[in-house]
Motif scaffolding. Sequence first.
Motif, mmCIF file in Angstrom:
data_model
loop_
_atom_site.group_PDB
_atom_site.id
_atom_site.type_symbol
_atom_site.label_atom_id
_atom_site.label_comp_id
_atom_site.label_asym_id
_atom_site.label_seq_id
_atom_site.Cartn_x
_atom_site.Cartn_y
_atom_site.Cartn_z
ATOM 1 N N TYR A 50 0.831 -1.209 0.000
ATOM 2 C CA TYR A 50 0.000 0.000 0.000
ATOM 3 C C TYR A 50 0.869 1.265 0.000
ATOM 4 O O TYR A 50 0.666 2.156 -0.820
ATOM 5 C CB TYR A 50 -0.926 -0.021 1.224
ATOM 6 C CG TYR A 50 -1.728 1.234 1.420
ATOM 7 C CD1 TYR A 50 -2.806 1.515 0.593
ATOM 8 C CD2 TYR A 50 -1.409 2.129 2.434
ATOM 9 C CE1 TYR A 50 -3.550 2.676 0.780
ATOM 10 C CE2 TYR A 50 -2.148 3.288 2.624
ATOM 11 C CZ TYR A 50 -3.217 3.555 1.794
ATOM 12 O OH TYR A 50 -3.945 4.696 1.977
ATOM 13 N N TRP A 51 1.858 1.330 0.895
ATOM 14 C CA TRP A 51 2.719 2.522 0.951
ATOM 15 C C TRP A 51 3.494 2.703 -0.346
ATOM 16 O O TRP A 51 3.809 3.821 -0.747
ATOM 17 C CB TRP A 51 3.710 2.440 2.109
ATOM 18 C CG TRP A 51 3.157 2.666 3.492
ATOM 19 C CD1 TRP A 51 3.458 1.919 4.591
ATOM 20 C CD2 TRP A 51 2.270 3.681 3.965
ATOM 21 N NE1 TRP A 51 2.803 2.398 5.698
ATOM 22 C CE2 TRP A 51 2.071 3.490 5.337
ATOM 23 C CE3 TRP A 51 1.618 4.736 3.345
ATOM 24 C CZ2 TRP A 51 1.245 4.308 6.113
ATOM 25 C CZ3 TRP A 51 0.789 5.555 4.118
ATOM 26 C CH2 TRP A 51 0.621 5.336 5.476
ATOM 27 N N TRP A 52 3.869 1.604 -0.986
ATOM 28 C CA TRP A 52 4.638 1.683 -2.233
ATOM 29 C C TRP A 52 3.742 1.903 -3.454
ATOM 30 O O TRP A 52 4.175 1.720 -4.591
ATOM 31 C CB TRP A 52 5.479 0.428 -2.429
ATOM 32 C CG TRP A 52 6.595 0.274 -1.445
ATOM 33 C CD1 TRP A 52 7.357 1.259 -0.887
ATOM 34 C CD2 TRP A 52 7.078 -0.943 -0.895
ATOM 35 N NE1 TRP A 52 8.283 0.718 -0.022
ATOM 36 C CE2 TRP A 52 8.137 -0.643 -0.014
ATOM 37 C CE3 TRP A 52 6.741 -2.278 -1.060
ATOM 38 C CZ2 TRP A 52 8.847 -1.594 0.692
ATOM 39 C CZ3 TRP A 52 7.439 -3.240 -0.360
ATOM 40 C CH2 TRP A 52 8.480 -2.892 0.507
ATOM 41 N N ASP A 53 2.470 2.272 -3.219
ATOM 42 C CA ASP A 53 1.506 2.507 -4.303
ATOM 43 C C ASP A 53 1.339 1.289 -5.201
ATOM 44 O O ASP A 53 1.208 1.406 -6.418
ATOM 45 C CB ASP A 53 1.902 3.737 -5.133
ATOM 46 C CG ASP A 53 1.743 5.027 -4.352
ATOM 47 O OD1 ASP A 53 0.807 5.117 -3.540
ATOM 48 O OD2 ASP A 53 2.568 5.942 -4.549
ATOM 49 N N ARG A 54 1.339 0.117 -4.576
ATOM 50 C CA ARG A 54 1.169 -1.129 -5.324
ATOM 51 C C ARG A 54 -0.045 -1.900 -4.804
ATOM 52 O O ARG A 54 -0.036 -3.121 -4.706
ATOM 53 C CB ARG A 54 2.444 -1.963 -5.218
ATOM 54 C CG ARG A 54 3.625 -1.285 -5.911
ATOM 55 C CD ARG A 54 4.949 -1.942 -5.669
ATOM 56 N NE ARG A 54 4.933 -3.363 -5.870
ATOM 57 C CZ ARG A 54 5.902 -4.183 -5.469
ATOM 58 N NH1 ARG A 54 6.970 -3.699 -4.874
ATOM 59 N NH2 ARG A 54 5.831 -5.481 -5.660
ATOM 60 N N SER A 55 -1.113 -1.163 -4.488
ATOM 61 C CA SER A 55 -2.332 -1.793 -3.971
ATOM 62 C C SER A 55 -2.903 -2.815 -4.934
ATOM 63 O O SER A 55 -3.542 -3.781 -4.509
ATOM 64 C CB SER A 55 -3.395 -0.734 -3.663
ATOM 65 O OG SER A 55 -3.002 0.045 -2.567
ATOM 66 N N ASP A 56 -2.672 -2.604 -6.224
ATOM 67 C CA ASP A 56 -3.176 -3.555 -7.218
ATOM 68 C C ASP A 56 -2.549 -4.941 -7.052
ATOM 69 O O ASP A 56 -3.091 -5.930 -7.554
ATOM 70 C CB ASP A 56 -2.933 -3.026 -8.634
ATOM 71 C CG ASP A 56 -1.469 -2.713 -8.911
ATOM 72 O OD1 ASP A 56 -0.804 -2.130 -8.027
ATOM 73 O OD2 ASP A 56 -0.986 -3.048 -10.010
ATOM 74 N N ASN A 176 16.128 -5.091 -5.049
ATOM 75 C CA ASN A 176 15.065 -5.993 -5.478
ATOM 76 C C ASN A 176 13.969 -5.301 -6.244
ATOM 77 O O ASN A 176 12.916 -5.880 -6.496
ATOM 78 C CB ASN A 176 14.466 -6.710 -4.255
ATOM 79 C CG ASN A 176 15.377 -7.781 -3.754
ATOM 80 O OD1 ASN A 176 15.734 -8.686 -4.475
ATOM 81 N ND2 ASN A 176 15.800 -7.652 -2.502
ATOM 82 N N ASN A 177 14.222 -4.030 -6.620
ATOM 83 C CA ASN A 177 13.258 -3.267 -7.397
ATOM 84 C C ASN A 177 11.864 -3.299 -6.797
ATOM 85 O O ASN A 177 10.877 -3.499 -7.500
ATOM 86 C CB ASN A 177 13.198 -3.746 -8.859
ATOM 87 C CG ASN A 177 14.424 -3.371 -9.615
ATOM 88 O OD1 ASN A 177 15.009 -2.314 -9.384
ATOM 89 N ND2 ASN A 177 14.839 -4.225 -10.530
ATOM 90 N N VAL A 178 11.790 -3.106 -5.467
ATOM 91 C CA VAL A 178 10.501 -3.074 -4.808
ATOM 92 C C VAL A 178 9.670 -1.932 -5.364
ATOM 93 O O VAL A 178 8.482 -2.044 -5.551
ATOM 94 C CB VAL A 178 10.678 -2.947 -3.282
ATOM 95 C CG1 VAL A 178 9.376 -2.662 -2.587
ATOM 96 C CG2 VAL A 178 11.292 -4.224 -2.738
ATOM 97 N N ARG A 179 10.333 -0.840 -5.643
ATOM 98 C CA ARG A 179 9.654 0.309 -6.228
ATOM 99 C C ARG A 179 10.413 0.733 -7.466
ATOM 100 O O ARG A 179 11.614 0.719 -7.495
ATOM 101 C CB ARG A 179 9.653 1.466 -5.245
ATOM 102 C CG ARG A 179 8.282 1.690 -4.658
ATOM 103 C CD ARG A 179 8.321 2.803 -3.713
ATOM 104 N NE ARG A 179 7.729 3.938 -4.406
ATOM 105 C CZ ARG A 179 7.618 5.106 -3.836
ATOM 106 N NH1 ARG A 179 8.069 5.319 -2.634
ATOM 107 N NH2 ARG A 179 7.060 6.087 -4.478
#
Length: 181
Positions: A50-56, A176-179
């Motif tokens: 959620y914090w990383w704007d990856r809610s999808d 790890n390219n989390v974002r």
Amino acid sequence: YCKNMNDPMPKHVCYYQIAVISGNINICDEINYDKNERLQCYFNFVINLYWWDRSDEIKEEYCDKFPTNEPDRKTCLAFKNRDVSLCKNNVHCLTFFKQDMSFCSGKGSNLEYCIRDRAMTDKDLTICETLTGEKRDDCIGDFCTHIKLDTAICDKISDIHEKQSRYVEVAIHTSNNVRGD
């Protein structure tokens, strides 16, 4: 590796970090020594997305890991759908969505966490600067590892051990390219 650790705090961090790095929430299932720690691991996993704007990327099955009557289940669904209305009157859920600073009034012992959540939701590091000591460092650390992966932000942390820990977290997530920013 995590199973062989004796100290509960590093053990929890181990499971959580491996879950996040691998993108596999099921790593948290391995926490069989404390139900609350397992639930916290699940929550940390979904709130990071959620914090990383990856809610999808938050799947319904992730939310199903919380018991039906558990408030964090609804919070997970609110994160997944980025829909504050799913929080209903759950203040714990509401704090993770954009609110005025006045939302924090009357929060008592949770005031610092509420302020941290305002910094995170507003994506405004200066809000962290209103805190002092360890709470300030925690806020800045969460910001530099969850909102903007930037060691220059981590440099503002006063406590050397906290700063080093956050550098490691930024390095892990960056490699790890989390974002993708």
